[in-house]
Design an enzyme around this catalytic site. Structure first.
Site, PDB file in Angstrom:
ATOM      1  CG  ASP A  60      -7.450 -13.257 -12.215  1.00  0.00           C
ATOM      2  OD1 ASP A  60      -7.190 -13.884 -11.103  1.00  0.00           O
ATOM      3  OD2 ASP A  60      -8.470 -14.075 -12.737  1.00  0.00           O
ATOM      4  CG  ASP A 103      -6.046   2.931   0.478  1.00  0.00           C
ATOM      5  OD1 ASP A 103      -6.747   2.855  -0.486  1.00  0.00           O
ATOM      6  OD2 ASP A 103      -5.164   1.985   0.612  1.00  0.00           O
ATOM      7  CG  ASP A 138      -1.396   1.289  -3.958  1.00  0.00           C
ATOM      8  OD1 ASP A 138      -1.782   1.691  -2.615  1.00  0.00           O
ATOM      9  OD2 ASP A 138      -0.209   1.114  -4.153  1.00  0.00           O
ATOM     10  CD  GLU A 173      -9.938 -20.988 -10.445  1.00  0.00           C
ATOM     11  OE1 GLU A 173     -10.941 -20.289 -10.902  1.00  0.00           O
ATOM     12  OE2 GLU A 173      -9.744 -21.360  -9.224  1.00  0.00           O
ATOM     13  CG  ASP A 193      -1.590   1.303   1.442  1.00  0.00           C
ATOM     14  OD1 ASP A 193      -1.778   1.722   2.629  1.00  0.00           O
ATOM     15  OD2 ASP A 193      -1.812   2.164   0.553  1.00  0.00           O
ATOM     16  CG  HIS A 248      -6.353 -15.741  -5.104  1.00  0.00           C
ATOM     17  ND1 HIS A 248      -5.968 -16.472  -6.200  1.00  0.00           N
ATOM     18  CD2 HIS A 248      -7.487 -15.581  -5.218  1.00  0.00           C
ATOM     19  CE1 HIS A 248      -6.839 -16.658  -7.012  1.00  0.00           C
ATOM     20  NE2 HIS A 248      -7.990 -16.066  -6.514  1.00  0.00           N
ATOM     21  CG  ASP A 249      -8.857 -19.080  -4.642  1.00  0.00           C
ATOM     22  OD1 ASP A 249      -9.130 -19.360  -5.611  1.00  0.00           O
ATOM     23  OD2 ASP A 249      -9.609 -18.145  -4.070  1.00  0.00           O
ATOM     24  CG  ASP A 277     -12.183 -16.581 -11.640  1.00  0.00           C
ATOM     25  OD1 ASP A 277     -11.675 -16.877 -10.900  1.00  0.00           O
ATOM     26  OD2 ASP A 277     -13.475 -16.401 -11.479  1.00  0.00           O
ATOM     27  CG  ASN A 318      -3.343   4.856  -1.339  1.00  0.00           C
ATOM     28  OD1 ASN A 318      -3.533   4.152  -0.721  1.00  0.00           O
ATOM     29  ND2 ASN A 318      -4.459   5.545  -2.007  1.00  0.00           N
TER      30      ASN A 318
HETATM   31  O1  TEU Z   1     -11.949 -19.482  -7.557  1.00  0.00           O
HETATM   32  C1  TEU Z   1     -12.710 -20.845  -8.024  1.00  0.00           C
HETATM   33  C2  TEU Z   1     -13.285 -21.704  -6.837  1.00  0.00           C
HETATM   34  O2  TEU Z   1     -14.038 -22.450  -7.150  1.00  0.00           O
HETATM   35  C3  TEU Z   1     -12.468 -21.428  -5.622  1.00  0.00           C
HETATM   36  O3  TEU Z   1     -12.999 -20.318  -4.919  1.00  0.00           O
HETATM   37  C4  TEU Z   1     -12.786 -22.589  -4.826  1.00  0.00           C
HETATM   38  O4  TEU Z   1     -14.010 -22.786  -4.648  1.00  0.00           O
HETATM   39  C5  TEU Z   1     -12.230 -22.556  -3.282  1.00  0.00           C
HETATM   40  O5  TEU Z   1     -12.166 -21.255  -3.217  1.00  0.00           O
HETATM   41  C6  TEU Z   1     -11.239 -23.573  -3.092  1.00  0.00           C
HETATM   42  O6  TEU Z   1     -10.509 -23.267  -2.025  1.00  0.00           O
HETATM   43  C7  TEU Z   1     -12.140 -18.651  -8.443  1.00  0.00           C
HETATM   44  C8  TEU Z   1     -11.134 -17.478  -7.919  1.00  0.00           C
HETATM   45  O7  TEU Z   1      -9.499 -17.929  -7.916  1.00  0.00           O
HETATM   46  C9  TEU Z   1     -11.879 -17.283  -6.485  1.00  0.00           C
HETATM   47  O8  TEU Z   1     -10.851 -16.180  -5.716  1.00  0.00           O
HETATM   48  C10 TEU Z   1     -13.037 -16.546  -6.902  1.00  0.00           C
HETATM   49  O9  TEU Z   1     -13.714 -16.497  -5.578  1.00  0.00           O
HETATM   50  C11 TEU Z   1     -13.969 -17.545  -7.205  1.00  0.00           C
HETATM   51  O10 TEU Z   1     -13.182 -18.169  -8.521  1.00  0.00           O
HETATM   52  C12 TEU Z   1     -15.059 -16.960  -7.843  1.00  0.00           C
HETATM   53  O11 TEU Z   1     -14.750 -15.835  -9.027  1.00  0.00           O
HETATM   54 CA    CA Z   2      -3.446   1.973  -1.218  1.00  0.00          CA
END
Ligand code: TEU
Ligand code: CA
Length: 547
Positions: free
Chosen positions: A106, A33, A37, A249, A29, A323-324, A207, A31
């Site tokens: 993405d 907040d 960014d 994905e 970050d 990130h999931d 996605d 700025n």
């Molecule tokens: O994720 C697809 C998805 O099905 C995942 O969210 C999964 O169900 C679960 O998180 C497994 O841990 C994609 C993106 O990567 C995710 O961040 C989004 O939330 C989702 O699609 C909807 O766009």
């Molecule tokens: Ca920021």
């Protein structure tokens, strides 16, 4: 060693590349907040160039009400003000290119935000031209078209009384699925892709792309009947330049489908994120919250199949974090005494294989999971499962144990830049709790420590680019039934690589195959020989046939 120059105008450059995933909200970050960014990413391009990566996959930064942290897009051609401006994006693209780094956006093409102008128009009436951009079914208020459930909890159908219709959403109520059967809708999506290609974006992560062929009446979500027809059209209409890299994905991909997705004739995509190896510690028939211990033989056999079946016929992505997902060093490594050794071991196991590796922000530091109270959690999926499971009578402690192990929030804590009060991430209040271990796990300390996970990744990336066997060697799994050691070889006509990884905190004997006796040790996370394998020891041995 000078960085390998890749000709990114040519199909296949990504097969010699290593990519880095940034979750912009949590990266840096600038700025105050509390939210990462674009200017933050620009300020860390030298750090990323030093690591040696060739492309950055950025989770969405387009306009979004942030119900699902940007995966609910309300304008595909605008940058959300919280991340910055279109000019900032242009600067990022230009500055990254100067450092040989491609920007990979993405794209969320399966659904958009309810705030998108298309959905707002669709709500105006059945005869509105945008109405059919979504999936509607006539019905009565208390009787959804079928029992389909949404990934984030509840029914996959939401009723609109004014229209006397239900609309379909696989994720949040605020994420209506787009109707890919509508050619006008598809054409408009392709235009948004070309908008970003014209601005210098060199790739896309798509996605849940395996869900665009859904048939909501037949309750089919991924791998629908027209999926590959749509992907071929998408590729032809939007990915015209042979150098454009695309990664889909595809939670529902198996090796046969992956050969279609990543066919060398460029008819669909460059590669997919498949998740078979990710789901191996999930109780069969249950969802991600019910885990079973990881079986190393199962993991090895899974990788063995994907490596052998796509060799020469398709292309693997290689990842353990995103990130999931919870942080792999906490899931399959050891985030206590052997955090550094096991983080390096997991990287060695992954990067020694054929495919394009993806490093998730903080993975190169050995960042770990975080234990939060439910009130500190932010992720919609986590908050919904907590609510649903308590309503179903689960023990709250059990639910929190699943959340600590599996929540997506584990991956979304702010990047740890320094040992300072706010890890150098922000001068304000971070949108997500910082991991307290940033005092010893941070980029500043890692850069100063030649034995850090960071410098190990840097050497590993450099190594991968220096020998062709990493890109094109055939894969042979060794000791498939061994429960503690993951060992395999890669071979070309003249190059031979042995990768050996100890997945335990025990010291174990290991006999290298005869032909590797006397081979050069080109990498190790202990810098010693490999007569025996120390806890989480990883070794790469290499030799070339003499002419
Ligand atoms: O994720 C697809 C998805 O099905 C995942 O969210 C999964 O169900 C679960 O998180 C497994 O841990 C994609 C993106 O990567 C995710 O961040 C989004 O939330 C989702 O699609 C909807 O766009
Ligand atoms: Ca920021």
């Amino acid at each position: 060693m000078a960085k390998l120059k890749l000709d990114k105008t040519k199909w296949g450059w990504w097969q010699s590349a290593v990519f880095y995933q940034i979750y912009p909200k949590s990266f840096l970050d600038t700025n105050g907040d509390g939210v990462g960014d674009l200017k933050g990413i620009i300020s860390k391009l030298d750090y990323l160039e030093n690591l040696g990566i060739d492309g950055i996959w950025m989770s969405p930064v387009c306009a979004s009400p942030q119900v699902d942290n940007g995966y609910d897009i309300s304008d595909y051609c605008a940058i959300d003000p919280m991340f910055g401006t279109l000019e900032d994006m242009d600067t990022l693209i230009a500055e990254a290119k100067k450092r040989g780094i491609s920007i990979i956006l993405d794209l969320v093409l399966n659904h958009c935000s309810e705030q998108h102008q298309w959905f707002q128009e669709a709500l105006k009436g059945r005869d509105n031209p945008y109405h059919d951009y979504f999936i509607w079914r006539d019905g009565e208020p208390d009787c959804p078209p079928n029992e389909m459930r949404a990934t984030f909890g509840g029914s996959a159908w939401t009723y609109v009384p004014e229209l006397k219709q239900w609309y379909f959403h696989q994720f949040a109520v605020e994420q209506p699925d787009l109707n890919w059967e509508n050619p006008e809708m598809r054409r408009e999506l392709y235009q948004t892709i070309r908008f970003w290609v014209d601005r210098g974006v060199e790739g896309f992560r798509l996605d849940v792309i395996d869900q665009i062929g859904k048939d909501a009446d037949k309750q089919i979500t991924n791998n629908g009947p027209r999926l590959h027809e749509y992907l071929r059209e998408l590729s032809a209409e939007a990915f015209k330049e042979e150098g454009l890299v695309s990664v889909g994905e595809a939670w529902g991909a198996d090796t046969e489908r992956a050969k279609l997705y990543s066919a060398p004739d460029a008819s669909e995509l460059s590669m997919v994120f498949q998740f078979e190896h990710i789901c191996l510690d999930q109780e069969p028939g249950k969802d991600k919250w019910d885990t079973i211990p990881l079986s190393l033989p199962k993991l090895k056999q899974c990788y063995d199949r994907w490596q052998r079946e796509l060799h020469g016929k398709g292309w693997n992505s290689l990842f353990l974090n995103n990130h999931d997902l919870p942080r792999t060093v906490s899931r399959w490594g050891n985030d206590g005494k052997y955090r550094v050794e096991s983080a390096k071991m997991l990287a060695t196991m992954l990067h020694g294989m054929e495919g394009t590796p993806y490093i998730f922000q903080g993975e190169e530091l050995g960042m770990t999971n975080i234990r939060l109270d439910i009130q500190q959690h932010v992720d919609i999926e986590t908050l919904n499962v907590y609510k649903e499971r308590l309503e179903q009578g689960y023990d709250p402690e059990e639910v929190m144990a699943s959340i600590h192990a599996r929540s997506r929030d584990n991956a979304r804590t702010p990047m740890q830049w320094t040992a300072g009060e706010k890890a150098g991430f922000t001068t304000g209040k971070a949108w997500m709790p910082l991991n307290p271990n940033h005092t010893e796990i941070n980029a500043e300390a890692a850069l100063a420590d030649p034995d850090s996970v960071f410098h190990y990744y840097r050497k590993l990336i450099e190594l991968r680019k220096s020998k062709d066997v990493f890109r094109s060697g055939s894969f042979t799994l060794l000791c498939p039934e061994d429960e503690n050691i993951f060992a395999y070889t890669r071979d070309t006509e003249k190059e031979h690589l042995l990768v050996v990884c100890n997945f335990t905190d025990k010291t174990l004997p290991f006999d290298a195959p005869e032909n590797f006796r006397g081979a050069e040790m080109i990498l190790s996370n202990y810098n010693d020989g490999c007569s025996e394998l120390l806890p989480y020891e990883a070794v790469m041995l290499y030799y070339e046939d003499v002419e």
